[in-house]
Design a protein around this motif. Structure first.
Motif, short mmCIF file in Angstrom:
data_model
loop_
_atom_site.label_atom_id
_atom_site.label_comp_id
_atom_site.label_asym_id
_atom_site.label_seq_id
_atom_site.Cartn_x
_atom_site.Cartn_y
_atom_site.Cartn_z
N GLY A 95 0.80 -1.21 0.00
CA GLY A 95 0.00 0.00 0.00
C GLY A 95 0.84 1.26 0.00
O GLY A 95 2.03 1.24 -0.25
N ASP A 96 0.17 2.38 0.29
CA ASP A 96 0.84 3.68 0.26
C ASP A 96 1.42 4.00 1.63
O ASP A 96 0.74 3.87 2.64
N LEU A 97 2.63 4.47 1.62
CA LEU A 97 3.22 4.96 2.85
C LEU A 97 2.64 6.35 3.09
O LEU A 97 2.94 7.29 2.35
N VAL A 98 1.82 6.48 4.11
CA VAL A 98 1.15 7.75 4.33
C VAL A 98 2.06 8.69 5.09
O VAL A 98 2.23 9.85 4.72
N GLU A 99 2.65 8.18 6.14
CA GLU A 99 3.58 9.03 6.88
C GLU A 99 4.52 8.18 7.72
O GLU A 99 4.26 7.00 7.95
N THR A 100 5.59 8.82 8.12
CA THR A 100 6.55 8.18 8.99
C THR A 100 6.73 9.10 10.18
O THR A 100 7.01 10.28 10.00
N ILE A 101 6.55 8.58 11.37
CA ILE A 101 6.58 9.43 12.56
C ILE A 101 7.55 8.84 13.58
O ILE A 101 7.57 7.63 13.80
N TYR A 102 8.33 9.72 14.18
CA TYR A 102 9.22 9.29 15.25
C TYR A 102 8.42 8.93 16.48
O TYR A 102 7.36 9.50 16.75
N THR A 103 8.99 8.02 17.26
CA THR A 103 8.42 7.80 18.58
C THR A 103 8.92 8.91 19.48
O THR A 103 9.79 9.68 19.10
N HIS A 104 8.43 8.96 20.70
CA HIS A 104 8.78 10.10 21.55
C HIS A 104 10.24 10.15 21.90
O HIS A 104 10.82 11.22 22.03
N ASP A 105 10.86 8.98 22.03
CA ASP A 105 12.28 9.01 22.37
C ASP A 105 13.15 9.25 21.13
O ASP A 105 14.37 9.27 21.22
N MET A 106 12.54 9.41 19.99
CA MET A 106 13.22 9.68 18.72
C MET A 106 14.14 8.55 18.30
O MET A 106 14.97 8.72 17.41
N ARG A 107 14.05 7.42 18.93
CA ARG A 107 14.95 6.33 18.57
C ARG A 107 14.29 5.36 17.59
O ARG A 107 14.94 4.51 17.03
N LYS A 108 13.01 5.49 17.47
CA LYS A 108 12.31 4.61 16.55
C LYS A 108 11.37 5.43 15.70
O LYS A 108 11.06 6.56 16.02
N LYS A 109 10.92 4.82 14.60
CA LYS A 109 9.91 5.51 13.83
C LYS A 109 8.84 4.53 13.39
O LYS A 109 9.09 3.32 13.29
N THR A 110 7.67 5.07 13.18
CA THR A 110 6.54 4.23 12.80
C THR A 110 6.17 4.52 11.36
O THR A 110 6.00 5.67 10.97
N PHE A 111 6.09 3.47 10.58
CA PHE A 111 5.66 3.59 9.18
C PHE A 111 4.18 3.29 9.10
O PHE A 111 3.74 2.24 9.55
N HIS A 112 3.44 4.22 8.56
CA HIS A 112 1.99 4.03 8.43
C HIS A 112 1.64 3.76 6.98
O HIS A 112 1.89 4.60 6.11
N TYR A 113 1.09 2.60 6.74
CA TYR A 113 0.69 2.25 5.38
C TYR A 113 -0.83 2.12 5.32
O TYR A 113 -1.45 1.63 6.27
N VAL A 114 -1.37 2.53 4.18
CA VAL A 114 -2.79 2.34 3.97
C VAL A 114 -2.96 1.67 2.62
O VAL A 114 -2.36 2.07 1.63
N LEU A 115 -3.74 0.61 2.63
CA LEU A 115 -3.99 -0.10 1.38
C LEU A 115 -5.50 -0.05 1.11
O LEU A 115 -6.26 -0.84 1.68
N PRO A 116 -5.94 0.89 0.29
CA PRO A 116 -7.38 1.06 0.11
C PRO A 116 -7.99 0.05 -0.86
O PRO A 116 -9.20 -0.06 -0.95
N ILE A 117 -7.13 -0.66 -1.59
CA ILE A 117 -7.66 -1.65 -2.54
C ILE A 117 -7.89 -2.96 -1.79
O ILE A 117 -6.97 -3.44 -1.12
N PRO A 118 -9.09 -3.51 -1.88
CA PRO A 118 -9.37 -4.74 -1.14
C PRO A 118 -8.37 -5.83 -1.52
O PRO A 118 -8.17 -6.11 -2.71
N THR A 119 -7.75 -6.39 -0.52
CA THR A 119 -6.66 -7.33 -0.74
C THR A 119 -6.80 -8.50 0.22
O THR A 119 -7.22 -8.33 1.35
N ALA A 120 -6.42 -9.67 -0.26
CA ALA A 120 -6.48 -10.85 0.59
C ALA A 120 -5.26 -10.90 1.49
O ALA A 120 -4.17 -10.47 1.10
N ALA A 121 -5.43 -11.45 2.67
CA ALA A 121 -4.33 -11.50 3.65
C ALA A 121 -3.07 -12.18 3.09
O ALA A 121 -1.96 -11.72 3.37
N PRO A 122 -3.18 -13.24 2.31
CA PRO A 122 -1.94 -13.86 1.80
C PRO A 122 -1.12 -12.93 0.91
O PRO A 122 0.05 -13.19 0.66
N ASN A 123 -1.73 -11.84 0.45
CA ASN A 123 -0.99 -10.91 -0.39
C ASN A 123 -0.39 -9.75 0.40
O ASN A 123 0.04 -8.76 -0.18
#
Lengths: 1117, 285
Positions: free
Chosen positions: A207-235
């Motif tokens: 899917g699309d990477l919507v945003e990447t956000i640091y965690t509060h300690d700035m040592r990690k980041k979270t990748f947020h993906y959204v896949l709006p097209i209906p997709t089966a779990a095995p994919n």
């Protein structure tokens, strides 16, 4: 379950999934663990939805909440251990049926799952307004053995510096290994994916990477993906690592990822991808369905290419620099495959396993179109022939491959593939080789359909399917359109008939609904009086893997006056076909001869039969039947065909036919082809080997220098000094491939004493000596590897006095020279490693060949050191191949154990798979041979391995089953002691049979059928479901621990028994068992249900409903 | 040749030790004392020769010290010159240069050793500069062999040479490291360098070796690396102010790039190249 008659898609589940959130909060590379949660949004489709079945394997589940209410759950995975407890059963029939039953019991396509969640009563009591349920599951994975693969190099530094990465993998639907889901290709939903990773890492997902956000300690980041097209779990997939990022310079929405330091290779290897994109979008007249595409190259990949929604994961070994010739087309092919699967396989998903062939077929077919466009028609036709030969060979050897299995009936006879030692009902029970052949056949059948309806219509059909799906994908769930994104055989065929207006029913029936291929034998006679060609085409449809063909067949006859196509009709009893000839024989008139393609050529007609105008005949030249043709025609006809027929397939057929005609004329024809630069290079390469064979057959009459030597000298050596090869210049790829191949073929030449002629060997040694690559723009690693292969080919068995110990002193002088080269190459490779270590690989093969031929002592230790984890994977495979060979030749039990333990413990899945695959191909012993290696301990070890040791990898388990089959066959291995029990009464067949541990028939057929019936039951009645899997294993425990049944084959019995207690089968089954056993079972059954109830009671107060159920089932049992 | 070094150490030691000298009786010390005594004799003899009848002990000591320092310096300096020219044994010319350096009159080269006619100084060289050395030390006689033009011989030679180098190199490495052997009885005839597993095996197998890389650079040197990698963007992002972040988040996900952005050439809108956002502040206490 016959999908063909279904109009639309019917979900096997009492609910519909609309959206799923996957959130992985923590990925620990040190401990190789993962923590996260999922949240599934579901719509119940029945009133009173009280159970939700999901798929989940090896995840530890901490809590489940449904709409914020804690929900109790049961977790049971019957595939963990297929046959329970120490049963003495060791026959494969028994295992296969139990395995199929286990897979069926959790099959998401039948609405089952390992994880059963009880919906809190507050929620299901509210009943009919069918509200949305949110199922929240917290889970963790600790050192996963399947689903996710961690690669953590053992060096200094942080995880990112070490190049540590993790990625998801699996064979078919295997997403349940890394998060709880509905692991079916037919359950589509939209996705929100969140991955929190170390700040130095990148998480790549669908899917699309919507945003990447640091965690509060700035040592990690979270990748947020959204896949709006209906997709089966095995994919859905994931790759996390310190990847280098390359945005495709041609398409900015395409991003490539590779491991540190490989960026230059990535740039080069991906510079071509946009052309593949353009090609597919153009032929399909459809934009790539996702808004972005990502390619990730990882180490220790499970397969070379795996496609998921909007991303593909590749093996890092596909990357190459601009200097590498041989890898380039291979990498491009892999990219093209991956992209084809994006359209058909990921975006359009399959409705059921029986429809898999359509998707594999279409993606394989459009991949073929790409090959045709990029590599040319010759390459394409060569590829089709290769694939056709492959499938024909496999089916004739192993039995038919069935593309579209229907599992309608419940009868034993209806097993569509009785010749196989595994069930084809599920992808997870298939042997890997079978699945590969399945894919191969699928795309060949698509090509047959194209032959019938034209490519234009074919592409229109694909376009229609894609536009339907893409309209559906943009709709909201509520529109109930999503099932349009699922493709079924039925829908596909309907679309074909709508678009083309043609009936392809017979074709489908012949190749899709039916397994096997056709085997033709052809011969002919020319009737001069009538000027008629009397062609006889016979078929063999009795041996395994063959079927009868009735229908049209094309025959092409090349006559003096031109080339003519004839459509013959193959009917039941007609073998002979009269084909009128157009031209009289007239060899005296000098006239050019028109060919099929309109070209007119001069031919020397002196070789042909003066009475006949026939030059050559071809049967089914377009390969529009899946067939093997053995055609008899005179040697000169094959020679004409080789020289003048312009189709590469015809040329290749002629070459293989000429092997049987070792004459000077054949030699001349082959040499001419070799020299002809217009000729397709692969044909010329094949001609080299044929020439070597012919030369060997003609050894007593052979005139002149060894075959190909003067040719090679003329083409590749210096004019002034013919013994020295020119400095390398591989700018012309055709001659490069020829230069590589000729020495390899020449080394196969043998003289009167059946050893390689001295001047050939010296010639090859000189090639090595004078090889100079300094001025070359390309790497010569494959060329050098082939020169070593040539040295290997020149080896012949050593003359040895009995049991003489091989020492350096009694080494043959030639062998000493060869060994010196190998030593030098092998050592130089340590200092200047070649691409993919091709040279070391050739050296290892050479050393094994030296050992096998008795020139040097046979010793596995060198190969063992190269097979260790930490070497490049190709190298390891080559070393393991040598070890497998050693094990067979020396019958070494220690080496076999070593290999098996590596197959069980190696960190790389691919290597484990390969070990078993190679052991199957080159088995240390087989079911028909006696061997000291075949003993009870080995049987037990392998049994345990496939029974419980491989539960994390479907492919590996099937490999183990294959190996077991190879070594011991279907029945009880002969090396086991006979069991004590004697006769068993079989009421069904009204006869007494031997104990089933000796003879496997008992009950197996019936058991095989049960999964289908379970499936049907699962659909209809909720009640049956309640007492299926949870009770099975409890009940087995009961039998073994409490009732202490000894060597009875109780597992499948009780298995089925508990499953299908309402079924009529049960009575037969019960009857098949001894009386005592039946009693036990009955008694036990009541026990179990009440025992279960007791368990339930512990958790929460019993509900009236459950008590009622228990009593009814007990009463029935 | 260790003499100068020892000698230079000698006086220092002797000076530093002073009275402690008597107590020691190690061979090295004995040598020192013996040398010193010899020098004293020499100094005394020279004094006597110069007409002194007696001298104070302190004066003799001082002169001895000077003499010894002088000799030591010559030795040290000569050694330095000799090592400077990558030799281990000082030659006469080293000593000569040393003496020149120490502004002493250089000893004249014995006649027997000089050969040929020395060149005189040209006009622009002042006469106090040393004389030219013997002609044979700088005159060159150009000689050359006929280049081997025979192609076959060249190739033959190149091939043999390469093979010899490779064999020597691999044998050397095999001798100095771990090896494997194909024969149990003889591990030296065909020594194989032992296979060493590496932690990241794909790197060496996939990346072209440095040798090959050189050739590669020649072909595509035009490639430029304008990609920023993840860490760089991460580093930048920390310094970014929240306002800029908001601006970025306003951009559409991908594909449709606003025309203003598209007109700028080098801006590629790819989600993986965007800066990482800071966490939202609301959670902070």
């Amino acid at each position: 379950m016959n999908r063909k008659k279904d109009k639309g898609f019917e979900s096997p589940r009492p609910f519909k999934l609309t959206h799923q959130v996957v959130c992985i909060n923590n990925i620990n590379f040190q401990r190789k663990s993962v923590i996260g949660y999922v949240e599934l949004t579901i719509f119940p489709t029945v009133v009173n939805l009280n159970r939700i079945k999901l798929n989940s394997k090896q995840c530890r589940i901490y809590r489940v909440r449904v709409n914020d209410l804690e929900a109790p759950f049961l977790y049971n995975d019957p595939t963990l251990e297929v046959c329970h407890h120490e049963s003495k059963q060791r026959n494969l029939n028994y295992f296969s049926s139990a395995y199929t039953a286990a897979v069926s019991a959790v099959d998401p396509d039948a609405g089952h799952g390992e994880l059963v969640i009880k919906v809190p009563s507050e929620l299901w009591k509210q009943g009919d307004d069918l509200k949305v349920l949110k199922v929240y599951i917290e889970f963790s994975l600790d050192q996963p053995k399947g689903g996710l693969h961690f690669v953590v190099p053992d060096v200094e530094g942080s995880m990112a510096e070490r190049g540590a990465h993790v990625f998801s993998f699996g064979y078919q639907n295997s997403t349940r290994f890394w998060f709880p889901c509905v692991d079916s290709y037919s359950e589509l939903c939209t996705w929100k994916l969140e991955f929190t990773v170390d700040a130095s890492m990148v998480a790549v997902s669908c899917g699309d990477l919507v945003e990447t956000i640091y965690t509060h300690d700035m040592r990690k980041k979270t990748f947020h993906y959204v896949l709006p097209i209906p997709t089966a779990a095995p994919n859905i997939s994931l790759a996390v690592g310190p990847f280098e990022i390359l945005v495709d310079p041609y398409m900015h929405e395409v991003t490539h990822f590779c491991l540190p330091q490989l960026l230059p290779l990535l740039k080069h290897s991906m510079s071509y991808l946009h052309e593949i994109f353009e090609f597919y979008e153009e032929i399909l007249t459809c934009r790539y369905p996702y808004s972005c595409f990502k390619t990730v190259f990882v180490d220790e990949a499970y397969v070379q290419v795996s496609s998921y929604a909007s991303m593909s994961i590749f093996s890092t070994n596909l990357l190459h620099s601009a200097m590498i010739i041989d890898q380039t087309p291979q990498t491009r092919r892999c990219l093209a495959q991956a992209l084809a699967q994006q359209f058909f396989g990921c975006f359009i998903s399959r409705m059921s396993w029986a429809d898999e062939w359509v998707l594999k077929g279409i993606s394989g077919y459009i991949y073929g179109l790409y090959l045709k466009k990029t590599f040319g028609v010759n390459e394409y036709r060569h590829w089709i022939k290769e694939e056709l030969d492959k499938i024909v060979e496999y089916e004739l050897k192993m039995g038919g491959v069935l593309l579209h299995p229907t599992f309608s009936g419940g009868k034993e006879k209806d097993n569509p593939t009785p010749h196989l030692h595994f069930s084809i009902k599920h992808p997870h029970t298939l042997s890997w080789e079978y699945y590969k052949m399945f894919q191969c056949k699928a795309h060949l059948v698509m090509r047959l359909i194209e032959n019938r309806i034209s490519m234009e219509f074919m592409l229109q059909v694909f376009n229609k399917l894609l536009s339907l799906a893409s309209t559906a994908s943009s709709q909201k769930y509520q529109s109930h359109m999503w099932s349009q994104m699922l493709l079924s055989t039925h829908a596909f065929l309907k679309s074909i008939s709508n678009v083309s207006g043609k009936d392809i029913g017979p074709l489908i029936k012949q190749w899709v609904d039916q397994s096997s291929v056709v085997k033709f034998f052809g011969s002919f006679a020319f009737n001069r009086k009538r000027n008629v060609l009397e062609l006889e085409i016979r078929q063999d449809y009795t041996s395994s893997g063959t079927q009868k063909y009735v229908g049209p067949i094309k025959v092409t006859v090349q006559e003096l006056d031109g080339s003519f196509n004839h459509m013959l009709q193959i009917e039941e009893n007609s073998l002979k076909h009269d084909i009128p000839c157009h031209s009289k024989s007239r060899r005296n008139k000098k006239k050019k001869i028109p060919l099929m393609n309109g070209e007119e050529v001069d031919m020397d007609l002196s070789a042909m039969d003066a009475d006949s105008p026939l030059l050559w005949i071809r049967i089914d030249p377009d390969m529009s039947i899946l067939r093997k043709v053995e055609f008899e025609q005179a040697d000169f006809m094959w020679q004409y065909q080789l020289r003048y027929e312009r189709d590469v397939v015809a040329q290749e057929e002629a070459i293989s036919a000429l092997e049987k005609f070792p004459t000077p004329a054949s030699r001349l024809a082959l040499t001419d082809i070799l020299e002809q630069e217009q000729c397709f290079y692969k044909v010329r390469m094949q001609a080299c080997f044929c020439l070597a064979k012919i030369a060997n057959a003609m050894v007593s009459t052979w005139q002149g220098p060894p075959a190909m030597k003067s040719l090679f000298t003329r083409m590749f050596c210096c004019k002034s000094c013919p013994n020295i090869v020119k400095t390398n210049n591989f700018i012309n790829f055709q001659s490069y491939f020829l230069q590589k191949t000729m020495p390899v073929a020449m080394a196969l030449l043998r003289d009167g004493q059946n050893i390689c002629p001295k001047d050939v060997l010296n010639f090859i040694l000189d090639l090595i000596k004078y090889n100079d690559n300094r001025k070359n723009k390309f790497s010569d690693n494959y060329y050098r590897a082939d020169l070593i292969e040539a040295l290997t080919n020149s080896l012949t068995p050593a003359m040895s006095i009995n049991n003489e110990v091989r020492t350096v002193d009694n080494l043959n002088a030639d062998v000493r020279l060869i060994l010196e080269e190998i030593t030098r190459f092998l050592n130089m490779e340590k200092l200047l490693p070649s691409f993919r270590n091709t040279i070391t690989i050739s050296c290892l093969r050479a050393i094994r060949q030296l050992q096998k031929n008795g020139h040097i002592p046979s010793d596995p230790s060198l190969f063992k050191s190269y097979a260790q984890y930490g070497h490049f994977v190709d190298l390891r495979i080559a070393a393991l191949e040598a070890l497998v060979d050693y094990t067979r030749v020396e019958r070494s039990s220690a080496e076999l154990q070593w290999l098996l333990s590596m197959a069980q413990n190696d960190p790389v899945h691919y290597v484990r798979h390969k070990i078993l695959g190679m052991l199957c191909k080159n088995p240390p012993f087989t079911k028909t041979t006696d061997s000291a290696l075949c003993n009870e301990a080995l049987v037990d070890q392998l049994w345990k391995f496939m029974n419980s040791g491989t539960s994390h990898d479907w492919r590996l388990r099937c490999d183990a089953v294959n190996l077991y089959y190879m070594l011991f066959g279907l029945t009880r291995p002969s090396c086991l002691p006979l069991p004590e029990l004697g006769l068993v009464l079989n009421l069904k067949e009204k006869k007494a049979v031997l104990n089933p541990t000796i003879k496997p028939e008992l009950g197996v057929g019936a058991v095989m059928d049960t999964p289908a019936s379970i499936g049907i039951h699962g659909f209809n009645t909720m009640e049956d479901e309640d007492i299926d899997m949870e009770t099975v294993h409890d009940s087995q425990a009961f039998i073994h621990h409490h009732l202490n049944l000894l060597e009875r084959p109780s597992t499948p019995g009780t298995h089925t028994h508990t499953h299908t207690h309402t079924h009529t089968h049960t009575h037969t089954l019960i009857a098949e068992y001894r009386n005592t056993h039946t009693h036990h079972c009955r008694g036990h059954y009541i026990h179990v249900t009440s025992y279960k109830q007791a368990l339930d009671n512990k958790k929460k107060p019993a509900k009236p409903g459950s008590v009622r159920r228990t009593s009814t089932s007990a009463g029935r049992g | 040749m260790a003499d100068p070094a020892v000698a230079s150490g000698g006086p220092l030691n002797a000076g530093a030790r002073g009275s402690a000298g008597k107590a020691t009786s190690s061979p090295a010390e004995n040598y020192l004392l013996a040398r010193r005594r010899t020098l004293q004799v020499v100094v005394s003899a020279l004094l006597t020769e110069s007409g002194f009848e007696s001298a104070e002990k302190a004066a003799v000591e001082t002169l001895t010290e000077m003499l010894q320092s002088y000799i030591t310096e010559i030795g040290r300096c000569a050694k330095a010159y000799c090592e400077h020219t990558a030799r281990s044994v000082p030659t006469l010319s080293d000593t000569v240069v040393t003496l020149i350096e120490m502004v002493t009159n250089a000893p004249v080269t014995p006649k027997a050793l000089s050969a040929g006619q020395k060149r005189t100084h040209p006009a622009h060289i002042p006469s106090h500069f040393p004389e030219f050395p013997d002609p044979h030390t700088y005159i060159k006689t150009p000689t050359f062999r006929e280049p081997v033009s025979d192609y076959q011989v060249v190739r033959e030679k190149a091939a043999t040479q390469r093979r010899d180098v490779e064999r020597a190199l691999t044998r050397f490495i095999a001798k100095t490291g771990e090896t494997q052997s194909l024969f149990k009885d003889d591990i030296t005839t065909f020594p194989l360098i032992a296979a060493q597993p590496s932690t990241i095996p794909y790197l060496s197998a996939l990346l072209p070796s440095e040798l090959e890389l050189q050739a590669l650079e020649e072909t595509d040197s035009s490639e430029q690396d304008d990609q920023t990698d993840g860490e760089n963007t991460a580093g930048n992002a920390i310094t970014d102010d929240p306002g800029a972040d908001k601006e970025n988040s306003m951009l559409p996900p991908s594909g449709v790039v606003p025309s203003t952005k598209a007109s700028e050439d080098n801006v590629i809108d790819n989600p993986y190249l965007r800066p990482v956002k800071k966490p939202k502040v609301r959670r902070k206490k």
